[in-house]
Design a protein around this motif. Structure first.
Motif, PDB file in Angstrom:
ATOM      1  N   ASN A  10     -13.797  84.050   2.074  1.00  0.00           N
ATOM      2  CA  ASN A  10     -13.853  85.223   2.945  1.00  0.00           C
ATOM      3  C   ASN A  10     -13.721  86.525   2.162  1.00  0.00           C
ATOM      4  O   ASN A  10     -13.864  87.593   2.715  1.00  0.00           O
ATOM      5  CB  ASN A  10     -12.781  85.136   4.046  1.00  0.00           C
ATOM      6  CG  ASN A  10     -11.426  84.781   3.472  1.00  0.00           C
ATOM      7  OD1 ASN A  10     -11.259  84.760   2.253  1.00  0.00           O
ATOM      8  ND2 ASN A  10     -10.463  84.505   4.333  1.00  0.00           N
ATOM      9  N   ILE A  11     -13.417  86.430   0.860  1.00  0.00           N
ATOM     10  CA  ILE A  11     -13.379  87.650   0.051  1.00  0.00           C
ATOM     11  C   ILE A  11     -14.668  87.747  -0.741  1.00  0.00           C
ATOM     12  O   ILE A  11     -15.019  86.822  -1.477  1.00  0.00           O
ATOM     13  CB  ILE A  11     -12.189  87.620  -0.937  1.00  0.00           C
ATOM     14  CG1 ILE A  11     -10.877  87.464  -0.166  1.00  0.00           C
ATOM     15  CG2 ILE A  11     -12.174  88.884  -1.773  1.00  0.00           C
ATOM     16  CD1 ILE A  11      -9.670  87.322  -1.065  1.00  0.00           C
ATOM     17  N   ALA A  12     -15.370  88.856  -0.613  1.00  0.00           N
ATOM     18  CA  ALA A  12     -16.625  89.015  -1.347  1.00  0.00           C
ATOM     19  C   ALA A  12     -16.327  89.461  -2.773  1.00  0.00           C
ATOM     20  O   ALA A  12     -15.465  90.307  -3.006  1.00  0.00           O
ATOM     21  CB  ALA A  12     -17.504  90.043  -0.644  1.00  0.00           C
ATOM     22  N   SER A  13     -17.057  88.884  -3.709  1.00  0.00           N
ATOM     23  CA  SER A  13     -16.907  89.295  -5.104  1.00  0.00           C
ATOM     24  C   SER A  13     -17.386  90.731  -5.276  1.00  0.00           C
ATOM     25  O   SER A  13     -18.321  91.170  -4.609  1.00  0.00           O
ATOM     26  CB  SER A  13     -17.744  88.368  -5.988  1.00  0.00           C
ATOM     27  OG  SER A  13     -17.891  88.935  -7.261  1.00  0.00           O
ATOM     28  N   ALA A  14     -16.748  91.462  -6.198  1.00  0.00           N
ATOM     29  CA  ALA A  14     -17.186  92.826  -6.484  1.00  0.00           C
ATOM     30  C   ALA A  14     -18.100  92.865  -7.706  1.00  0.00           C
ATOM     31  O   ALA A  14     -18.472  93.936  -8.172  1.00  0.00           O
ATOM     32  CB  ALA A  14     -15.962  93.719  -6.713  1.00  0.00           C
ATOM     33  N   LEU A  15     -18.459  91.695  -8.238  1.00  0.00           N
ATOM     34  CA  LEU A  15     -19.309  91.650  -9.433  1.00  0.00           C
ATOM     35  C   LEU A  15     -20.742  91.948  -9.014  1.00  0.00           C
ATOM     36  O   LEU A  15     -21.329  91.204  -8.250  1.00  0.00           O
ATOM     37  CB  LEU A  15     -19.192  90.266 -10.090  1.00  0.00           C
ATOM     38  CG  LEU A  15     -17.774  89.956 -10.589  1.00  0.00           C
ATOM     39  CD1 LEU A  15     -17.574  88.466 -10.784  1.00  0.00           C
ATOM     40  CD2 LEU A  15     -17.469  90.713 -11.884  1.00  0.00           C
ATOM     41  N   ASN A  16     -21.290  93.058  -9.498  1.00  0.00           N
ATOM     42  CA  ASN A  16     -22.576  93.518  -8.967  1.00  0.00           C
ATOM     43  C   ASN A  16     -23.711  93.487  -9.988  1.00  0.00           C
ATOM     44  O   ASN A  16     -24.816  93.901  -9.692  1.00  0.00           O
ATOM     45  CB  ASN A  16     -22.436  94.938  -8.388  1.00  0.00           C
ATOM     46  CG  ASN A  16     -21.994  95.941  -9.441  1.00  0.00           C
ATOM     47  OD1 ASN A  16     -21.555  95.563 -10.522  1.00  0.00           O
ATOM     48  ND2 ASN A  16     -22.103  97.223  -9.127  1.00  0.00           N
ATOM     49  N   LEU A  17     -23.433  93.019 -11.200  1.00  0.00           N
ATOM     50  CA  LEU A  17     -24.493  92.926 -12.207  1.00  0.00           C
ATOM     51  C   LEU A  17     -24.367  91.575 -12.899  1.00  0.00           C
ATOM     52  O   LEU A  17     -23.332  91.274 -13.502  1.00  0.00           O
ATOM     53  CB  LEU A  17     -24.355  94.061 -13.236  1.00  0.00           C
ATOM     54  CG  LEU A  17     -25.253  94.013 -14.480  1.00  0.00           C
ATOM     55  CD1 LEU A  17     -26.725  93.954 -14.120  1.00  0.00           C
ATOM     56  CD2 LEU A  17     -24.988  95.210 -15.388  1.00  0.00           C
ATOM     57  N   THR A  18     -25.386  90.734 -12.782  1.00  0.00           N
ATOM     58  CA  THR A  18     -25.358  89.395 -13.384  1.00  0.00           C
ATOM     59  C   THR A  18     -26.378  89.324 -14.502  1.00  0.00           C
ATOM     60  O   THR A  18     -27.556  89.634 -14.302  1.00  0.00           O
ATOM     61  CB  THR A  18     -25.682  88.321 -12.327  1.00  0.00           C
ATOM     62  OG1 THR A  18     -24.672  88.340 -11.319  1.00  0.00           O
ATOM     63  CG2 THR A  18     -25.707  86.932 -12.965  1.00  0.00           C
ATOM     64  N   LEU A  19     -25.919  88.940 -15.690  1.00  0.00           N
ATOM     65  CA  LEU A  19     -26.786  88.807 -16.855  1.00  0.00           C
ATOM     66  C   LEU A  19     -26.879  87.338 -17.244  1.00  0.00           C
ATOM     67  O   LEU A  19     -25.908  86.592 -17.108  1.00  0.00           O
ATOM     68  CB  LEU A  19     -26.212  89.607 -18.029  1.00  0.00           C
ATOM     69  CG  LEU A  19     -25.970  91.099 -17.749  1.00  0.00           C
ATOM     70  CD1 LEU A  19     -25.230  91.745 -18.913  1.00  0.00           C
ATOM     71  CD2 LEU A  19     -27.290  91.823 -17.492  1.00  0.00           C
ATOM     72  N   SER A  20     -28.028  86.938 -17.745  1.00  0.00           N
ATOM     73  CA  SER A  20     -28.210  85.576 -18.250  1.00  0.00           C
ATOM     74  C   SER A  20     -28.327  85.640 -19.763  1.00  0.00           C
ATOM     75  O   SER A  20     -28.949  86.556 -20.301  1.00  0.00           O
ATOM     76  CB  SER A  20     -29.499  84.972 -17.689  1.00  0.00           C
ATOM     77  OG  SER A  20     -29.416  84.913 -16.282  1.00  0.00           O
ATOM     78  N   GLY A  21     -27.733  84.672 -20.448  1.00  0.00           N
ATOM     79  CA  GLY A  21     -27.797  84.687 -21.898  1.00  0.00           C
ATOM     80  C   GLY A  21     -26.975  83.571 -22.481  1.00  0.00           C
ATOM     81  O   GLY A  21     -26.854  82.505 -21.889  1.00  0.00           O
ATOM     82  N   SER A  22     -26.384  83.815 -23.649  1.00  0.00           N
ATOM     83  CA  SER A  22     -25.565  82.788 -24.276  1.00  0.00           C
ATOM     84  C   SER A  22     -24.221  83.369 -24.675  1.00  0.00           C
ATOM     85  O   SER A  22     -24.081  84.572 -24.885  1.00  0.00           O
ATOM     86  CB  SER A  22     -26.285  82.162 -25.466  1.00  0.00           C
ATOM     87  OG  SER A  22     -26.669  83.154 -26.384  1.00  0.00           O
ATOM     88  N   THR A  23     -23.240  82.484 -24.770  1.00  0.00           N
ATOM     89  CA  THR A  23     -21.852  82.879 -24.974  1.00  0.00           C
ATOM     90  C   THR A  23     -21.385  82.395 -26.333  1.00  0.00           C
ATOM     91  O   THR A  23     -21.800  81.335 -26.792  1.00  0.00           O
ATOM     92  CB  THR A  23     -20.981  82.210 -23.886  1.00  0.00           C
ATOM     93  OG1 THR A  23     -21.567  82.480 -22.619  1.00  0.00           O
ATOM     94  CG2 THR A  23     -19.577  82.748 -23.888  1.00  0.00           C
ATOM     95  N   GLY A  24     -20.519  83.168 -26.964  1.00  0.00           N
ATOM     96  CA  GLY A  24     -19.918  82.734 -28.225  1.00  0.00           C
ATOM     97  C   GLY A  24     -18.645  83.510 -28.467  1.00  0.00           C
ATOM     98  O   GLY A  24     -18.223  84.311 -27.634  1.00  0.00           O
ATOM     99  N   SER A  25     -18.013  83.262 -29.617  1.00  0.00           N
ATOM    100  CA  SER A  25     -16.817  84.056 -29.908  1.00  0.00           C
ATOM    101  C   SER A  25     -16.617  84.221 -31.400  1.00  0.00           C
ATOM    102  O   SER A  25     -17.132  83.447 -32.209  1.00  0.00           O
ATOM    103  CB  SER A  25     -15.579  83.427 -29.263  1.00  0.00           C
ATOM    104  OG  SER A  25     -15.342  82.161 -29.810  1.00  0.00           O
TER     105      SER A  25
END
Length: 280
Positions: A10-25
Motif C-alpha cells: 500500500n506504500i508506493a515507491s518514490a523511485l522514479n528513474l530506473t536504469l538497466s546495466g551491470s553492478t560491481g564494486s
C-alpha cells in the motif's frame, strides 16, 4: 485481479528513474593506520541521444556538472572537485568528435563518466553527509520471474534514495543480466566527479534538441553551444552516440556509520583516485 491487488504494497515507491546495466564494486580509502576502506557499489550503464528509450531522456535531464547542481559556497567540496569546464573547448572539439559523420559506423571510445549518487539534505540544496539507513535483503520471487531479487535500498519504502535490484539464481547473484538501479531524483543529485567535459558535450546536444536551457543555473552557458542547432544536429546518426556512465554509491555510509568518512570525503577519494595520474 483480486489476488493481484492484495499483493500490492500500500506504500508506493518514490523511485522514479530506473536504469538497466551491470553492478560491481571496488573500495576507496587505503585501510592503513586503522583507516577504514569504504566499499563503492557501482552501476555501469550508458547514456546517449536515442530518445526512444525513456531512460536516456530521464538520465540526461538529471545529469549535470557540479556548477549547476550546488551553489559553490554551500558545496564544502574541495575546490578541485569543481574544476571549471572549458565550454569553448567542449563546443569546438568534443561535440564535433561526438558528431563526426565520417566515422558514423564506428562507436567512439570514451572512458565512463563517473557520477556519485549524493543524497541532499531535507529542504536544502546541499549534499548530505550520509544516506538514509541502508537495508539489504532477499525479496522472493512472487511473480514467477524465475529468480529472487537481492535488494540494497537506502531509505524507507516511499522515501527511498536509491535501490539496487540484482537477480539471484541457483548459481549466485547476477552481476549483469537484468540488473537495475532505481533512483529517487527528488532526494538525490547525480554529481559528475570525472568526465565533466564529455558529459557537457552530450548534455549540450540534448538541451539544444529539447530546448532545455531555461534553468537559471544552465542559462549562462547556453551561448557557447548555440551554433549546434537542432536542424544541424539531426543530420547525424544520433542513435550511435552512447557514452558509458558509472554511478557510484557507498552503502556503508548510512546514518548508522561510525567511522571518520562521510559522503563528501568518499566522493573526493574517488576523484583523487581517478586523477592522481591525470595531467594538471
Amino acid at each position: 485481479g483480486e489476488n493481484k491487488m492484495s499483493l500490492q504494497l500500500n506504500i508506493a515507491s518514490a523511485l522514479n528513474l530506473t536504469l538497466s546495466g551491470s553492478t560491481g564494486s571496488f573500495s576507496v580509502g587505503n585501510g592503513l593506520n586503522g583507516q577504514q576502506s569504504i566499499e563503492v557499489k557501482f552501476f555501469l550503464t550508458h547514456v546517449g541521444l536515442n530518445f526512444e528509450t525513456g531512460a536516456n531522456t530521464a538520465l540526461l535531464s538529471h545529469l549535470a556538472p557540479v556548477r549547476e547542481i550546488f551553489e559553490p559556497e554551500t558545496l564544502e567540496f574541495d575546490e578541485i572537485m569543481q574544476r571549471d569546464i572549458d565550454d569553448a573547448r567542449v563546443s569546438s572539439e568534443l561535440i564535433p568528435y561526438l558528431l563526426d559523420a565520417r566515422s558514423k559506423d564506428l562507436v567512439k571510445l570514451f572512458p565512463p563518466i563517473i557520477v556519485v549518487v549524493l543524497p541532499v539534505k531535507p529542504n536544502e540544496n546541499r549534499p548530505d553527509d550520509f544516506y538514509p539507513a541502508v537495508w539489504s535483503g532477499i525479496i522472493p520471487d512472487n511473480e514467477s520471474k524465475g529468480y529472487d531479487l537481492k535488494v540494497i535500498r537506502s531509505g524507507e519504502l516511499g522515501n527511498e534514495v536509491f535501490q539496487f535490484d540484482q537477480p539471484i539464481s541457483n548459481s549466485g547473484v547476477f552481476e549483469h543480466d537484468l540488473n537495475k538501479l532505481k533512483l529517487n531524483t527528488n532526494k538525490c543529485k547525480l554529481v559528475i566527479v570525472d568526465g565533466q567535459h564529455r558529459a557537457m558535450a552530450l548534455l549540450a546536444l540534448y538541451r539544444n534538441l529539447k530546448q532545455e536551457w531555461s534553468d537559471s543555473r544552465r542559462a549562462p552557458y547556453k551561448d557557447y553551444y548555440e551554433e549546434w542547432t537542432p536542424n544541424f544536429i539531426n543530420q547525424f546518426q544520433l542513435k550511435n552516440i552512447n557514452l558509458p556512465v558509472m554511478l557510484c554509491t557507498f552503502p556503508q555510509l548510512d546514518t548508522s556509520y561510525k567511522g571518520d568518512y562521510d559522503l563528501k570525503k568518499a566522493a573526493r577519494s574517488i576523484f583523487l583516485t581517478l586523477n592522481k595520474t591525470a595531467r594538471q
